[in-house]
Design an enzyme around this catalytic site. Structure first.
Site, PDB file in Angstrom:
ATOM      1  N   GLY A  10       0.820  -1.217   0.000  1.00 47.84           N
ATOM      2  CA  GLY A  10       0.000   0.000   0.000  1.00 47.84           C
ATOM      3  C   GLY A  10       0.850   1.262   0.000  1.00 47.84           C
ATOM      4  O   GLY A  10       2.082   1.201   0.082  1.00 47.84           O
ATOM      5  N   SER A 122      -2.630   6.729  16.496  1.00 47.98           N
ATOM      6  CA  SER A 122      -2.837   8.144  16.188  1.00 47.98           C
ATOM      7  C   SER A 122      -3.346   8.293  14.765  1.00 47.98           C
ATOM      8  O   SER A 122      -2.892   7.583  13.866  1.00 47.98           O
ATOM      9  CB  SER A 122      -1.523   8.925  16.342  1.00 47.98           C
ATOM     10  OG  SER A 122      -1.750  10.278  15.979  1.00 47.98           O
ATOM     11  N   GLY A 123      -4.256   9.220  14.567  1.00 47.58           N
ATOM     12  CA  GLY A 123      -4.745   9.537  13.221  1.00 47.58           C
ATOM     13  C   GLY A 123      -3.693  10.233  12.391  1.00 47.58           C
ATOM     14  O   GLY A 123      -3.866  10.408  11.181  1.00 47.58           O
ATOM     15  N   MET A 125       0.783  10.503  12.430  1.00 47.29           N
ATOM     16  CA  MET A 125       2.036  10.186  13.135  1.00 47.29           C
ATOM     17  C   MET A 125       3.120  11.231  12.878  1.00 47.29           C
ATOM     18  O   MET A 125       4.267  11.023  13.255  1.00 47.29           O
ATOM     19  CB  MET A 125       2.561   8.826  12.661  1.00 47.29           C
ATOM     20  CG  MET A 125       1.602   7.674  12.854  1.00 47.29           C
ATOM     21  SD  MET A 125       1.790   6.925  14.473  1.00 47.29           S
ATOM     22  CE  MET A 125       0.436   5.754  14.496  1.00 47.29           C
ATOM     23  N   HIS A 156      -7.677  15.619   0.988  1.00 51.65           N
ATOM     24  CA  HIS A 156      -6.841  14.447   0.708  1.00 51.65           C
ATOM     25  C   HIS A 156      -7.043  13.981  -0.734  1.00 51.65           C
ATOM     26  O   HIS A 156      -8.027  14.341  -1.383  1.00 51.65           O
ATOM     27  CB  HIS A 156      -7.191  13.285   1.651  1.00 51.65           C
ATOM     28  CG  HIS A 156      -6.644  13.457   3.032  1.00 51.65           C
ATOM     29  ND1 HIS A 156      -7.309  14.178   3.995  1.00 51.65           N
ATOM     30  CD2 HIS A 156      -5.503  13.018   3.613  1.00 51.65           C
ATOM     31  CE1 HIS A 156      -6.592  14.162   5.115  1.00 51.65           C
ATOM     32  NE2 HIS A 156      -5.492  13.469   4.903  1.00 51.65           N
ATOM     33  N   LYS A 160      -8.796   8.279  -0.894  1.00 52.51           N
ATOM     34  CA  LYS A 160      -9.095   8.141   0.547  1.00 52.51           C
ATOM     35  C   LYS A 160     -10.545   7.704   0.752  1.00 52.51           C
ATOM     36  O   LYS A 160     -11.456   8.239   0.120  1.00 52.51           O
ATOM     37  CB  LYS A 160      -8.812   9.464   1.275  1.00 52.51           C
ATOM     38  CG  LYS A 160      -8.960   9.334   2.789  1.00 52.51           C
ATOM     39  CD  LYS A 160      -8.219  10.420   3.544  1.00 52.51           C
ATOM     40  CE  LYS A 160      -8.423  10.320   5.038  1.00 52.51           C
ATOM     41  NZ  LYS A 160      -7.845   9.075   5.604  1.00 52.51           N
TER      42      LYS A 160
HETATM   43  N1  LIG Z   1      -1.969   7.842  11.060  1.00 49.47           N
HETATM   44  C1  LIG Z   1      -1.283   8.351  10.034  1.00 49.47           C
HETATM   45  O1  LIG Z   1      -0.280   9.088  10.196  1.00 49.47           O
HETATM   46  C2  LIG Z   1      -1.692   7.978   8.653  1.00 49.47           C
HETATM   47  C3  LIG Z   1      -2.747   7.146   8.480  1.00 49.47           C
HETATM   48  N2  LIG Z   1      -3.090   6.713   7.228  1.00 49.47           N
HETATM   49  C4  LIG Z   1      -4.162   5.733   7.176  1.00 49.47           C
HETATM   50  O2  LIG Z   1      -3.576   4.464   6.854  1.00 49.47           O
HETATM   51  C5  LIG Z   1      -4.522   3.664   6.158  1.00 49.47           C
HETATM   52  C6  LIG Z   1      -3.904   3.136   4.871  1.00 49.47           C
HETATM   53  O3  LIG Z   1      -3.655   4.223   4.001  1.00 49.47           O
HETATM   54  P1  LIG Z   1      -2.945   3.995   2.579  1.00 49.47           P
HETATM   55  O4  LIG Z   1      -1.609   3.367   2.759  1.00 49.47           O
HETATM   56  O5  LIG Z   1      -3.058   5.283   1.853  1.00 49.47           O
HETATM   57  O6  LIG Z   1      -3.953   2.925   1.933  1.00 49.47           O
HETATM   58  P2  LIG Z   1      -3.648   1.794   0.841  1.00 49.47           P
HETATM   59  O7  LIG Z   1      -4.978   1.324   0.370  1.00 49.47           O
HETATM   60  O8  LIG Z   1      -2.646   2.291  -0.149  1.00 49.47           O
HETATM   61  O9  LIG Z   1      -2.925   0.647   1.696  1.00 49.47           O
HETATM   62  C7  LIG Z   1      -3.587  -0.190   2.611  1.00 49.47           C
HETATM   63  C8  LIG Z   1      -2.950  -1.558   2.494  1.00 49.47           C
HETATM   64  O10 LIG Z   1      -3.483  -2.411   3.498  1.00 49.47           O
HETATM   65  C9  LIG Z   1      -3.913  -3.616   2.876  1.00 49.47           C
HETATM   66  N3  LIG Z   1      -4.997  -4.243   3.608  1.00 49.47           N
HETATM   67  C10 LIG Z   1      -6.217  -3.757   3.874  1.00 49.47           C
HETATM   68  N4  LIG Z   1      -6.960  -4.657   4.530  1.00 49.47           N
HETATM   69  C11 LIG Z   1      -6.194  -5.754   4.676  1.00 49.47           C
HETATM   70  C12 LIG Z   1      -6.413  -7.044   5.249  1.00 49.47           C
HETATM   71  N5  LIG Z   1      -7.582  -7.385   5.794  1.00 49.47           N
HETATM   72  N6  LIG Z   1      -5.389  -7.927   5.232  1.00 49.47           N
HETATM   73  C13 LIG Z   1      -4.200  -7.616   4.673  1.00 49.47           C
HETATM   74  N7  LIG Z   1      -3.950  -6.407   4.087  1.00 49.47           N
HETATM   75  C14 LIG Z   1      -4.938  -5.495   4.088  1.00 49.47           C
HETATM   76  C15 LIG Z   1      -4.381  -3.171   1.497  1.00 49.47           C
HETATM   77  O11 LIG Z   1      -4.504  -4.272   0.628  1.00 49.47           O
HETATM   78  P3  LIG Z   1      -5.670  -4.246  -0.508  1.00 49.47           P
HETATM   79  O12 LIG Z   1      -5.244  -3.189  -1.472  1.00 49.47           O
HETATM   80  O13 LIG Z   1      -5.644  -5.647  -1.034  1.00 49.47           O
HETATM   81  O14 LIG Z   1      -6.957  -3.896   0.207  1.00 49.47           O
HETATM   82  C16 LIG Z   1      -3.278  -2.194   1.131  1.00 49.47           C
HETATM   83  O15 LIG Z   1      -2.142  -2.830   0.620  1.00 49.47           O
HETATM   84  C17 LIG Z   1      -5.757   4.552   5.978  1.00 49.47           C
HETATM   85  O16 LIG Z   1      -6.667   4.291   7.024  1.00 49.47           O
HETATM   86  C18 LIG Z   1      -5.197   5.964   6.103  1.00 49.47           C
HETATM   87  O17 LIG Z   1      -6.132   6.912   6.492  1.00 49.47           O
HETATM   88  C19 LIG Z   1      -2.426   7.116   6.117  1.00 49.47           C
HETATM   89  C20 LIG Z   1      -1.366   7.977   6.227  1.00 49.47           C
HETATM   90  C21 LIG Z   1      -0.907   8.480   7.514  1.00 49.47           C
HETATM   91  O1  LIG Z   2      -5.444   8.507   4.034  1.00 54.51           O
HETATM   92  C1  LIG Z   2      -4.457   9.280   4.044  1.00 54.51           C
HETATM   93  O2  LIG Z   2      -3.746   9.445   3.057  1.00 54.51           O
HETATM   94  C2  LIG Z   2      -4.117   9.958   5.302  1.00 54.51           C
HETATM   95  N1  LIG Z   2      -4.786   9.612   6.360  1.00 54.51           N
HETATM   96  C3  LIG Z   2      -4.613  10.134   7.661  1.00 54.51           C
HETATM   97  C4  LIG Z   2      -5.879  10.852   8.086  1.00 54.51           C
HETATM   98  O3  LIG Z   2      -6.976  10.286   7.895  1.00 54.51           O
HETATM   99  O4  LIG Z   2      -5.801  11.939   8.651  1.00 54.51           O
HETATM  100  C5  LIG Z   2      -3.353  10.946   7.822  1.00 54.51           C
HETATM  101  C6  LIG Z   2      -2.921  11.716   6.623  1.00 54.51           C
HETATM  102  O5  LIG Z   2      -3.626  12.917   6.578  1.00 54.51           O
HETATM  103  C7  LIG Z   2      -3.022  10.939   5.326  1.00 54.51           C
END
Ligand SMILES: NC(=O)C1=CN([C@@H]2O[C@H](COP(=O)(O)OP(=O)(O)OC[C@H]3O[C@@H](n4cnc5c(N)ncnc54)[C@H](OP(=O)(O)O)[C@@H]3O)[C@@H](O)[C@H]2O)C=CC1
Ligand SMILES: O=C(O)C1=N[C@H](C(=O)O)C[C@H](O)C1
Length: 268
Positions: A10, A122-123, A125, A156, A160
């Site tokens: 991802g 954390s929402g 990091m 975003h 998303k």
């Molecule tokens: N807290 C923070 O600082 C941040 C939080 N986020 C959050 O992180 C999450 C992921 O974001 P992002 O990387 O952009 O999303 P992506 O969709 O690019 O990546 C998510 C990955 O997780 C995999 N996945 C989902 N469900 C499962 C499962 N049941 N088993 C195994 N693998 C799974 C997906 O696979 P598949 O494609 O097959 O579903 C994919 O490869 C979101 O909730 C986002 O809001 C993002 C950035 C910063």
């Molecule tokens: O999905 C994203 O990309 C991100 N998700 C987090 C959020 O829901 O705030 C953090 C960041 O903004 C990117």
């Protein structure tokens, strides 16, 4: 510290692999996971992240992967993160949980798991957003509801799936804490149609989605004749990934509990 990267194919998973590679051996990618049927199964986690091969093939076997590591970096999907929290806790692992869009049931499962595990959740990091949250708390305290209305705008990328963003909610919670009000009661998450005038003391949210925007957030305190805007612009997902790795290394020496990024950064 041996780490498992969940969702290694991802957007965040690939950034996490790169962030771990920057730690000069303090942390290493020892396992990488994608779901059953993923096109990435068997691919090398390093190559997938654009690095030299690490000798770590992506697997769908969560139990086998958990057995190899001290901690889990998890930016995946809400139900899966809640499930992983229980399974990581039963092995006493560190769980850094960045997934957003968690339901109240997911939150309850994660809180229960934290009685036996170190979970940093954390929402957002990044250092900058967590500093922003501390500033928002202070501003919301200093500029009271009768004089200043508080609104949160986020934008975003088009992929998303949850809204408002985890960061917008985190900033709203900081504002509610500053004002000493209940966040859930004060939030207005959607406005549409004939809404009537703004209710004093509410915390409003507006969500924009489009293109490749990594993450933009603004908290606006709007008064009569003046407004204050506190903003954060994310230009690169590495800010989140580096924060997650820092959280894992920090949590390794802590007792069981549910920690925030503000705890990790000393901004609590
Ligand atoms: N807290 C923070 O600082 C941040 C939080 N986020 C959050 O992180 C999450 C992921 O974001 P992002 O990387 O952009 O999303 P992506 O969709 O690019 O990546 C998510 C990955 O997780 C995999 N996945 C989902 N469900 C499962 C499962 N049941 N088993 C195994 N693998 C799974 C997906 O696979 P598949 O494609 O097959 O579903 C994919 O490869 C979101 O909730 C986002 O809001 C993002 C950035 C910063
Ligand atoms: O999905 C994203 O990309 C991100 N998700 C987090 C959020 O829901 O705030 C953090 C960041 O903004 C990117």
């Amino acid at each position: 510290m041996n780490l498992l990267i969940l969702g290694a194919g991802g957007r965040m998973g690939r950034s996490l692999v790169r962030a771990v590679s920057e730690t000069n051996g303090a942390a290493r990618v020892s396992a990488a996971l994608e779901r059953d049927g993923s096109q990435h199964l068997g691919e090398d986690a390093g190559a997938l992240a654009g690095l030299s091969p690490l000798g770590v093939p992506v697997t769908a076997d969560l139990d086998a992967a958990l057995a190899l590591v001290d901690g889990v970096l998890d930016f995946t999907a809400p139900a899966f993160s809640a499930e992983v929290a229980g399974r990581a806790a039963s092995r006493g692992l560190v769980h850094v949980l960045g997934t957003t869009g968690l339901s109240p049931e997911n939150e309850a499962a994660i809180a229960a798991a934290a009685s036996g595990a170190r979970i940093v959740k954390s929402g957002n990091m990044s250092l900058g957003v967590n500093l922003l949250a501390a500033l928002v708390e202070e501003a919301a305290r200093a500029l009271p509801p009768g004089l200043f209305d508080l609104e949160i705008i986020e934008m975003h990328h088009r992929h998303k799936v949850d809204a408002p963003s985890g960061t917008a909610l985190l900033l709203g919670e900081a504002a509610a804490a500053g004002r000493g009000v209940d966040f859930t009661q004060a939030s207005v998450r959607v406005r549409d149609g004939h809404t009537g005038p703004r209710v004093e003391g509410t915390i409003g949210f507006a969500t924009l989605r489009g293109g490749s925007v990594v993450g933009d957030h603004s908290v606006i305190l709007a008064g009569e004749g003046e407004s204050v805007t506190l903003s954060h612009h994310a230009a690169d997902r590495m800010i989140f990934a580096r924060g997650a790795v820092r959280a894992a290394l920090w949590a390794a020496g802590k007792p069981a509990g549910l920690y925030s990024m503000r705890d990790v950064l000393g901004l609590a």
